[in-house]
Scaffold this active site. Structure first.
Site, PDB file in Angstrom:
ATOM      1  N   HIS A 430       0.816  -1.217   0.000  1.00  0.00           N
ATOM      2  CA  HIS A 430       0.000   0.000   0.000  1.00  0.00           C
ATOM      3  C   HIS A 430       0.848   1.265   0.000  1.00  0.00           C
ATOM      4  O   HIS A 430       2.057   1.254   0.263  1.00  0.00           O
ATOM      5  CB  HIS A 430      -0.953   0.003   1.201  1.00  0.00           C
ATOM      6  CG  HIS A 430      -0.281   0.056   2.550  1.00  0.00           C
ATOM      7  ND1 HIS A 430       0.024   1.243   3.185  1.00  0.00           N
ATOM      8  CD2 HIS A 430       0.121  -0.938   3.388  1.00  0.00           C
ATOM      9  CE1 HIS A 430       0.589   0.979   4.358  1.00  0.00           C
ATOM     10  NE2 HIS A 430       0.649  -0.333   4.510  1.00  0.00           N
ATOM     11  N   CYS A 449       2.600  -5.098   6.918  1.00  0.00           N
ATOM     12  CA  CYS A 449       2.327  -4.848   5.509  1.00  0.00           C
ATOM     13  C   CYS A 449       3.506  -4.122   4.857  1.00  0.00           C
ATOM     14  O   CYS A 449       4.393  -3.606   5.532  1.00  0.00           O
ATOM     15  CB  CYS A 449       1.044  -4.043   5.348  1.00  0.00           C
ATOM     16  SG  CYS A 449      -0.451  -4.993   5.723  1.00  0.00           S
TER      17      CYS A 449
END
Length: 538
Positions: A430, A449
């Site tokens: 992301h 992440c």
């Protein structure tokens, strides 16, 4: 050399010398000898279900110890393969070619031959699986964050396939055929030779050096950079432009910010020994065996210690960006696994993981109900709940009944786009508003992440295969300000790997820090399995 005829009624030694091993077999065995052989095979194989299944299906016929040329070739190629196991970083002691040769040399009876037959199959199956998919069968036992599924082949199938194959070709096909594996093998040979010569010399003293510095630390730096082939021979005692240029080249090759200064991160890498580098190569070879599978004509490769994300097309890097990965806290590290990217979400909401809600936000909201005011609190039915109606002090990590999320915005923790490859670990790629972190040498800050430095360009590259104007297509969704899902027409495999020894586009091996200590734990497991470093004590 000719065959040796024994006394009448005993087993005949047929001329079947294999690397110095005479094997006694009977060209026309009596029924009793056949029975004794088969009984010995059945007895020895009974300790291994997979090997037993093979011999039952094969009616207990030999594939190693028969009198024919096919058996002789199988013996020869197995012995050649296990003797050369160390070339691939495998533990020769695990296969013990000397003991196998001794067993074959000692064969005198049909029973001896049956026991030797099964022992050769046992060694073969062990070697074949080690070479093809790795010595460590279950990496999760070494580190729970290694979630990779090892593509292990059925052990019985090794024997079945080998019995019907050309032995030399079968062994050649076992190791990974990737360019990375071959480059690592080459680096292994070079590092072993370097280690046998004593390495790169004395370490550089001190914590930091920069241009204009003088004295013994600079001399040590100069000599070490020369030994590493980053600097031509020089007599300088001053940290001059030549040393600065060499340091920059070294930093680029080790994934560091190329500022030409020897700070703590650069100093640590410069002072890493040849022995440690060779260990990284050996671990990388093992990891490559775990990853001995089709990765996809187009795929995404995230190397955690390299802090990078790449798109690979037909074996070539077509897109590269820096990344931020999970912090070193055991609960925040980025795991290793593979999955398939199916879509991206533009203007995403961030649905805060419960662990973060209860461990990080709940304690702060107990102190101040308006803490984390950028987050929306919702009940189990998804309805917004006013903070003024909640008595945070009455809740614990276990019984807090609310969820939290952050609506789409430029300040959203996920930035303006996230890339989804749905997985049970809740890991994805992301954007991020925290752009300053990408300038750090060590970029381990997330909750697991992977944050991308150039997420828009990454999106354009993914969409280029399905949109005539990928930038316009992405911007159109972005400009709505609403959460929009864009499916990838052709889903893309994503591989999260962990390599501290990596090959660059020129085929040269570069090194990275073992940020989570995983390679150290794997190396410890490899040594327990019998792997040794070549070049030590040479």
């Amino acid at each position: 050399m000719t065959g040796i005829r024994a006394r009448r009624g005993s087993i005949l030694a047929v001329s079947s010398l294999v690397l110095g091993v005479w094997l006694y077999v009977a060209p026309t065995p009596a029924v009793a000898e056949v029975t004794a052989f088969k009984q010995a095979v059945a007895e020895a194989a009974a300790r291994d279900d997979d090997i037993a299944a093979f011999y039952r299906a094969n009616k207990f016929a030999p594939i190693w110890t028969g009198p024919g040329e096919a058996d002789r070739m199988r013996r020869a190629e197995l012995l050649r393969a296990i003797r050369g196991a160390a070339d691939h970083g495998l533990p020769v002691s695990r296969y013990d070619p000397a003991a196998l040769i001794a067993r074959l040399s000692a064969v005198r009876t049909a029973r001896d031959r049956g026991l030797a037959e099964v022992e050769m199959s046992r060694v073969f199956v062990q070697f074949a699986r080690d070479m093809q998919t790795g010595i460590i069968a279950d990496p999760k036992r070494i580190d729970s964050a290694i979630k990779r599924e090892i593509p292990q082949r059925d052990r019985t199938a090794y024997l079945t396939d080998f019995a019907n194959a050309r032995p030399a070709a079968f062994f050649r096909a076992l190791p990974p055929r990737s360019m990375e594996y071959n480059a690592l093998l080459k680096e292994k040979v070079e590092m072993e030779a370097l280690l046998s010569r004593g390495g790169w010399g004395p370490k550089v003293p001190g914590k930091s050096l920069e241009r204009g510095d003088k004295g013994q630390p600079v001399i040590a730096l100069r000599n070490r950079l020369y030994a590493m082939a980053y600097l031509p021979r020089s007599n300088t005692m001053v940290y001059d432009q030549a040393i600065t240029d060499a340091v920059i080249e070294f930093q680029i090759a080790h994934g560091l910010n190329p500022d030409g200064k020897v700070g703590p991160a650069t100093m640590a890498q410069i002072n890493t020994s040849v022995e440690k580098r060779l260990q990284s190569v050996m671990v990388a070879l093992e990891r490559e065996r775990w990853f001995n599978t089709d990765r996809g004509k187009r795929h995404i490769l995230v190397n955690i210690p390299d802090f990078s994300a790449k798109i690979i097309d037909d074996g070539k890097v077509t897109f590269y960006t820096r990344s931020v990965v999970g912090a070193r806290d055991p609960d925040r590290v980025t795991p290793e696994f593979s999955d398939v990217m199916e879509h991206m979400i533009v203007n995403p909401s961030w649905f805060v993981p419960r662990s973060i809600v209860t461990k990080e936000y709940l304690p702060s909201m107990k102190r101040n109900p308006n803490a984390a005011s950028h987050l929306v609190i919702t009940d189990r039915r998804g309805r917004k709940v006013s903070r003024s109606s909640i008595n945070f002090s009455q809740y614990t990590e276990r019984n807090f009944p609310y969820a939290m999320h952050q609506p789409p915005s430029r300040s959203n923790a996920l930035g303006l786009v996230k890339f989804m490859f749905p997985n049970k670990y809740n890991i994805y790629l992301h954007d991020t508003p925290a752009k300053s972190l990408f300038s750090r040498d060590v970029r381990a800050f997330s909750h697991g992440c992977i944050r991308l430095a150039q997420p828009f360009d990454f999106a354009y590259a993914l969409l280029a295969v399905q949109e005539s104007d990928p930038k316009a297509a992405f911007k159109s969704a972005l400009n709505t300000g609403r959460e929009i899902k864009i499916n990838l027409v052709d889903p893309v495999p994503v591989h999260l790997i962990y390599r501290t020894a990596v090959t660059n586009a020129r085929g040269h091996t570069e090194y990275r820090a073992d940020i989570y200590g995983r390679d150290a734990r794997i190396w410890s497991a490899l040594t327990k399995a019998g792997v040794v470093l070549g070049g030590l004590g040479s």
